[in-house]
Design a protein around this motif. Sequence first.
Motif, PDB file in Angstrom:
ATOM      1  N   THR A   1       3.129 -21.653  -2.263  1.00  0.00           N
ATOM      2  CA  THR A   1       4.334 -20.943  -1.811  1.00  0.00           C
ATOM      3  C   THR A   1       3.945 -19.565  -1.283  1.00  0.00           C
ATOM      4  O   THR A   1       2.909 -19.007  -1.667  1.00  0.00           O
ATOM      5  N   ARG A   2       4.809 -19.020  -0.445  1.00  0.00           N
ATOM      6  CA  ARG A   2       4.552 -17.669   0.083  1.00  0.00           C
ATOM      7  C   ARG A   2       4.459 -16.670  -1.071  1.00  0.00           C
ATOM      8  O   ARG A   2       3.691 -15.718  -1.024  1.00  0.00           O
ATOM      9  N   TYR A   3       5.272 -16.891  -2.123  1.00  0.00           N
ATOM     10  CA  TYR A   3       5.262 -15.983  -3.276  1.00  0.00           C
ATOM     11  C   TYR A   3       3.916 -16.050  -3.999  1.00  0.00           C
ATOM     12  O   TYR A   3       3.280 -15.020  -4.242  1.00  0.00           O
ATOM     13  N   ALA A   4       3.473 -17.272  -4.321  1.00  0.00           N
ATOM     14  CA  ALA A   4       2.201 -17.410  -5.051  1.00  0.00           C
ATOM     15  C   ALA A   4       1.043 -16.881  -4.212  1.00  0.00           C
ATOM     16  O   ALA A   4       0.123 -16.241  -4.735  1.00  0.00           O
ATOM     17  N   PHE A   5       1.112 -17.112  -2.910  1.00  0.00           N
ATOM     18  CA  PHE A   5       0.061 -16.603  -2.030  1.00  0.00           C
ATOM     19  C   PHE A   5       0.083 -15.069  -2.017  1.00  0.00           C
ATOM     20  O   PHE A   5      -0.963 -14.417  -2.072  1.00  0.00           O
TER      21      PHE A   5
ATOM     22  N   ARG B   1       0.851  -1.213   0.000  1.00  0.00           N
ATOM     23  CA  ARG B   1       0.000   0.000   0.000  1.00  0.00           C
ATOM     24  C   ARG B   1       0.881   1.256   0.000  1.00  0.00           C
ATOM     25  O   ARG B   1       0.567   2.256  -0.608  1.00  0.00           O
ATOM     26  N   ASP B   2       2.021   1.164   0.683  1.00  0.00           N
ATOM     27  CA  ASP B   2       2.958   2.296   0.714  1.00  0.00           C
ATOM     28  C   ASP B   2       3.848   2.336  -0.529  1.00  0.00           C
ATOM     29  O   ASP B   2       4.884   3.001  -0.540  1.00  0.00           O
ATOM     30  N   LYS B   3       3.454   1.550  -1.541  1.00  0.00           N
ATOM     31  CA  LYS B   3       4.151   1.520  -2.840  1.00  0.00           C
ATOM     32  C   LYS B   3       5.570   0.934  -2.740  1.00  0.00           C
ATOM     33  O   LYS B   3       6.434   1.205  -3.563  1.00  0.00           O
ATOM     34  N   ASN B   4       5.803   0.147  -1.713  1.00  0.00           N
ATOM     35  CA  ASN B   4       7.086  -0.563  -1.618  1.00  0.00           C
ATOM     36  C   ASN B   4       6.887  -1.997  -2.093  1.00  0.00           C
ATOM     37  O   ASN B   4       5.772  -2.516  -2.065  1.00  0.00           O
TER      38      ASN B   4
ATOM     39  N   PHE C   1      -3.876  -4.403  -5.372  1.00  0.00           N
ATOM     40  CA  PHE C   1      -2.552  -3.822  -5.602  1.00  0.00           C
ATOM     41  C   PHE C   1      -1.878  -4.504  -6.791  1.00  0.00           C
ATOM     42  O   PHE C   1      -2.227  -5.618  -7.167  1.00  0.00           O
ATOM     43  N   ASP C   2      -0.880  -3.808  -7.338  1.00  0.00           N
ATOM     44  CA  ASP C   2      -0.154  -4.327  -8.488  1.00  0.00           C
ATOM     45  C   ASP C   2       0.635  -5.572  -8.051  1.00  0.00           C
ATOM     46  O   ASP C   2       1.510  -5.465  -7.178  1.00  0.00           O
ATOM     47  N   PRO C   3       0.383  -6.728  -8.664  1.00  0.00           N
ATOM     48  CA  PRO C   3       1.117  -7.944  -8.262  1.00  0.00           C
ATOM     49  C   PRO C   3       2.630  -7.828  -8.463  1.00  0.00           C
ATOM     50  O   PRO C   3       3.396  -8.570  -7.838  1.00  0.00           O
ATOM     51  N   GLN C   4       3.043  -6.854  -9.307  1.00  0.00           N
ATOM     52  CA  GLN C   4       4.495  -6.702  -9.507  1.00  0.00           C
ATOM     53  C   GLN C   4       5.204  -6.158  -8.266  1.00  0.00           C
ATOM     54  O   GLN C   4       6.438  -6.164  -8.204  1.00  0.00           O
ATOM     55  N   THR C   5       4.425  -5.713  -7.274  1.00  0.00           N
ATOM     56  CA  THR C   5       5.048  -5.299  -6.010  1.00  0.00           C
ATOM     57  C   THR C   5       5.543  -6.514  -5.226  1.00  0.00           C
ATOM     58  O   THR C   5       6.282  -6.378  -4.254  1.00  0.00           O
TER      59      THR C   5
END
Length: 297
Positions: A231-235, A185-188, A245-249
């Motif tokens: 996986t934590r990533y896929a989740f 949310r903080d764009k990080n 939010f943008d999944p690329q974050t």
Amino acid sequence: MSEKKKLLVTGISGLLGWNLFHAAQDRFDTYGTHNTIPIPDADDHVLCLDFLDGMELELLVERIAPDVVIHTAAMTRPDTCEREKELAYQVNTEATKRLATVCHRQGARFIHISTDLVFDGQKGEPYEPDDCMNPLGHYADTKRMAEEAIPEAISNYAIVRVALMYGRSMTGDRGSTERVVNTVRDKNSVTLFTDEWRTPILVDDACAIALGLTDVDATGTFHAGGTERITRYAFGLRLATSAGFDPQTIVPGSIHDFQGSPPRIPDVSLDSSKTTTLLGLHLNDIDAGLARLYPGP
Ligand SMILES: NC(=O)c1ccc[n+]([C@@H]2O[C@H](COP(=O)([O-])OP(=O)(O)OC[C@H]3O[C@@H](n4cnc5c(N)ncnc54)[C@H](OP(=O)(O)O)[C@@H]3O)[C@@H](O)[C@H]2O)c1
């Protein structure tokens, strides 16, 4: 009309405790403890207690005289537990032992919340409740020691090993999923691992399991993981997308590149079929769980 049973939930300022405290209100005369975080609109059923004060802990349980205690309170950040080893041992192990002992003396059922991290993650398939514990960090070790002490302190107990939990907390910053959402949310960006497997569970389902175990007199260890191994990533990708939010974050990484302490555990997926069969529960899959949290427009 029969009187409601008394339930004491510890740790109601935390993710699980807060949700449990509210989920239990209809069925139980519900009491709750918190420590450093104040509870808004607290009444005389909300009590401030530091588990390091063993005498106060015993007096509180004796005064309330609960029929059931669900013990969620703990030092839950693995990195903090590594830094504050003795404190973590006192809170997570010694205070749990003391609480179990006073419950036994008072005739209360004791439901203790433990963690999937008591396993070393090397099995390669979902862990069952009887599998051997082999924790790799101090947080998980304090939870293992608590698990081992409970059957010596009380006969009427259930240990619930919860997997990675997702849901909303009172403070909005508890549990890894709220932390991920707050960061993006903080764009990080957030790095999550493509080789770290979990069975995430919606906090509502963890509550249903803990409360379900108040209704049965089964003793022993129960698993509370969700229906999907991921996986934590896929989740994280599904979480970011559901939350808008943008999944690329969400950036992919590997546990082998992780430099911190304790080490990341590859796969602590839980087989929870014994629990869901006993309690007759159908748990939410991840899409259904995320849709409950982020219903969309
Ligand atoms: N979150 C997960 O994904 C996860 C996964 C597996 C297992 N678990 C287990 O599930 C349980 C609940 O986790 P959670 O994520 O809901 O925890 P949490 O949000 O970190 O909340 C922890 C609670 O424990 C209380 N607490 C901490 N130290 C205390 C002390 N010295 N005296 C009294 N209370 C103290 C906190 O009180 P204050 O905030 O008021 O100080 C808070 O209410 C824990 O036993 C944890 O090990 C959690």
